[in-house]
Write a protein that holds these residues in place. Structure first.
Motif, PDB file in Angstrom:
ATOM      1  N   ASP A 222       0.812  -1.222   0.000  1.00  0.00           N
ATOM      2  CA  ASP A 222       0.000   0.000   0.000  1.00  0.00           C
ATOM      3  C   ASP A 222       0.843   1.268   0.000  1.00  0.00           C
ATOM      4  OD1 ASP A 222      -2.281  -1.540  -0.003  1.00  0.00           O
ATOM      5  OD2 ASP A 222      -2.504  -1.519   2.186  1.00  0.00           O
ATOM      6  N   ASP A 223       2.024   1.225   0.569  1.00  0.00           N
ATOM      7  CA  ASP A 223       2.884   2.406   0.591  1.00  0.00           C
ATOM      8  C   ASP A 223       3.785   2.499  -0.643  1.00  0.00           C
ATOM      9  OD1 ASP A 223       4.604   0.338   1.049  1.00  0.00           O
ATOM     10  OD2 ASP A 223       5.395   1.105   2.947  1.00  0.00           O
ATOM     11  N   ASN A 224       3.555   1.592  -1.618  1.00  0.00           N
ATOM     12  CA  ASN A 224       4.317   1.593  -2.878  1.00  0.00           C
ATOM     13  C   ASN A 224       5.825   1.439  -2.680  1.00  0.00           C
ATOM     14  OD1 ASN A 224       2.023   1.928  -4.478  1.00  0.00           O
ATOM     15  ND2 ASN A 224       2.167   4.167  -4.427  1.00  0.00           N
ATOM     16  N   ARG A 225       6.199   0.698  -1.615  1.00  0.00           N
ATOM     17  CA  ARG A 225       7.627   0.560  -1.324  1.00  0.00           C
ATOM     18  C   ARG A 225       8.160  -0.861  -1.515  1.00  0.00           C
ATOM     19  NH1 ARG A 225       8.438   4.826  -2.692  1.00  0.00           N
ATOM     20  NH2 ARG A 225      10.631   4.354  -2.363  1.00  0.00           N
ATOM     21  N   THR A 226       7.255  -1.881  -1.596  1.00  0.00           N
ATOM     22  CA  THR A 226       7.733  -3.270  -1.627  1.00  0.00           C
ATOM     23  C   THR A 226       6.929  -4.101  -2.617  1.00  0.00           C
ATOM     24  OG1 THR A 226       8.285  -3.082   0.727  1.00  0.00           O
ATOM     25  CG2 THR A 226       8.249  -5.293  -0.235  1.00  0.00           C
ATOM     26  N   PHE A 227       7.635  -4.899  -3.443  1.00  0.00           N
ATOM     27  CA  PHE A 227       7.006  -5.882  -4.329  1.00  0.00           C
ATOM     28  C   PHE A 227       7.207  -7.270  -3.727  1.00  0.00           C
ATOM     29  CE2 PHE A 227       7.655  -2.461  -7.442  1.00  0.00           C
ATOM     30  CZ  PHE A 227       6.441  -2.484  -8.121  1.00  0.00           C
ATOM     31  N   PHE A 241      13.976   5.094  -2.433  1.00  0.00           N
ATOM     32  CA  PHE A 241      13.269   6.327  -2.083  1.00  0.00           C
ATOM     33  C   PHE A 241      13.247   7.280  -3.285  1.00  0.00           C
ATOM     34  CE2 PHE A 241      13.166  10.650  -0.212  1.00  0.00           C
ATOM     35  CZ  PHE A 241      11.946  10.549   0.458  1.00  0.00           C
ATOM     36  N   ASP A 242      12.106   7.922  -3.483  1.00  0.00           N
ATOM     37  CA  ASP A 242      11.920   8.921  -4.547  1.00  0.00           C
ATOM     38  C   ASP A 242      11.928   8.319  -5.946  1.00  0.00           C
ATOM     39  OD1 ASP A 242      11.472  11.075  -2.979  1.00  0.00           O
ATOM     40  OD2 ASP A 242      13.481  11.930  -3.130  1.00  0.00           O
ATOM     41  N   GLU A 243      11.759   7.005  -6.090  1.00  0.00           N
ATOM     42  CA  GLU A 243      11.654   6.392  -7.418  1.00  0.00           C
ATOM     43  C   GLU A 243      10.244   5.887  -7.640  1.00  0.00           C
ATOM     44  OE1 GLU A 243      14.339   3.607  -9.058  1.00  0.00           O
ATOM     45  OE2 GLU A 243      16.104   4.493  -8.107  1.00  0.00           O
ATOM     46  N   HIS A 244       9.801   5.941  -8.896  1.00  0.00           N
ATOM     47  CA  HIS A 244       8.493   5.383  -9.224  1.00  0.00           C
ATOM     48  C   HIS A 244       8.581   3.861  -9.088  1.00  0.00           C
ATOM     49  CE1 HIS A 244       4.997   4.158 -11.583  1.00  0.00           C
ATOM     50  NE2 HIS A 244       4.539   5.402 -11.416  1.00  0.00           N
ATOM     51  N   PRO A 245       7.606   3.236  -8.445  1.00  0.00           N
ATOM     52  CA  PRO A 245       7.722   1.784  -8.182  1.00  0.00           C
ATOM     53  C   PRO A 245       7.911   0.936  -9.441  1.00  0.00           C
ATOM     54  CG  PRO A 245       5.496   2.602  -7.700  1.00  0.00           C
ATOM     55  CD  PRO A 245       6.373   3.793  -7.866  1.00  0.00           C
ATOM     56  N   TYR A 246       7.175   1.230 -10.506  1.00  0.00           N
ATOM     57  CA  TYR A 246       7.287   0.390 -11.697  1.00  0.00           C
ATOM     58  C   TYR A 246       8.564   0.692 -12.492  1.00  0.00           C
ATOM     59  CZ  TYR A 246       2.631  -1.284 -10.710  1.00  0.00           C
ATOM     60  OH  TYR A 246       1.544  -1.878 -10.096  1.00  0.00           O
TER      61      TYR A 246
END
Length: 270
Positions: A222-227, A241-246
């Motif tokens: 949910d926090d877009n930090r972990t796949f 940090f500061d990168e788009h997840p995809y």
């Protein structure tokens, strides 16, 4: 009694260097001014009934002399440079009508004032150059043709990858024909951006990452930090940090560990 012969001593020869005459420096010639009618228009589509362009108290940096020279337009002078003018200076107005100014070929000084020396040239107004316009239009059309040819020959996976950058998750609801049609339209309307995406390897990797999440193979926190793997909950990677997840996932797919995951995802999505 025989006379003694005097011994002649030969003087050593001295070589005198031949001095070559230095080649005279050739001063670069200014481009030949084409005598023709010229048309000027205000920029940004401005077309007021009347617009008077400032024609005095202006300065032009003379590259040959190395300093600024005052310029102004006077119909009774044969130059725009104040320091070259003779006699009385009769200032002339330069007026655009409905955003346009046509200067006949006979008024060369005014043409040079507008096309070469005025500091607002290409900022406030510009000269209409039919040849340049034709060259620009040809370049645009050729870019469109090149983009359409590339778009026509792309496989469906790449088509989907590129269109996902434009319409997002809507691509999942579109048929292959719809995707192909929209891709051709996109390539025609924005050939430079299309070619940039078509040559970007990360577009395909990013699309695969998005599909893996949409299809429920991989989960993004949910926090877009972990796949993580959905099947067993194993963490795949942390998003910097500061990168788009995809974007981060696409870059991770290029690593040794990420490549194994990519191959696995690719097989399951086929």
């Amino acid at each position: 009694m025989a006379k003694k012969q005097e011994k002649v001593v030969e003087q050593p020869k001295v070589e005198v260097p031949v001095m070559e005459n230095p080649k005279p420096k050739v001063k670069p010639q200014k481009p030949v001014w084409e005598v023709k009618d010229r048309r000027y228009v205000l920029n940004n589509g401005l077309s007021p009934l009347s617009y008077t362009l400032n024609s005095q108290a202006l300065f032009y940096f003379d590259e040959d002399l190395g300093y600024e020279r005052e310029i102004k337009y006077c119909e009774n002078q044969k130059t725009v440079f104040v320091d070259e003018m003779k006699g009385q200076h009769r200032l002339s107005h330069v007026v655009f009508r409905n955003g346009m100014l046509l200067v006949p070929r006979e008024k060369r000084i005014l043409q040079e004032f507008l096309s070469i020396y005025h500091p607002k040239r290409d900022k406030l107004y510009r000269e209409i150059k039919p040849k340049q316009i034709a060259r620009d239009e040809i370049e645009v059309m050729e870019a469109e043709i090149d983009a359409l040819v590339v778009a026509k020959n792309l496989d469906i996976d790449m088509v989907e990858a590129i269109m996902r950058t434009e319409v997002g998750s809507e691509v999942s609801k579109m048929s292959s024909k719809e995707l192909k049609r929209d891709l051709l339209i996109f390539a025609r309307n924005n050939p430079s951006l299309f070619m940039e995406l078509a040559n970007d390897d990360n577009v395909t990797l990013r699309n695969m990452g998005i599909r893996s999440v949409d299809e429920g193979l991989v989960s993004l926190s949910d926090d877009n930090r972990t796949f993580t793997w959905v099947s067993n909950g194993r963490k795949l990677m942390n998003v910097p940090f500061d990168e788009h997840p995809y974007s981060a996932l696409a870059a991770w797919f290029k690593t040794d560990e990420g490549m194994e995951v990519y191959n696995s995802v690719e097989k399951q999505l086929k």
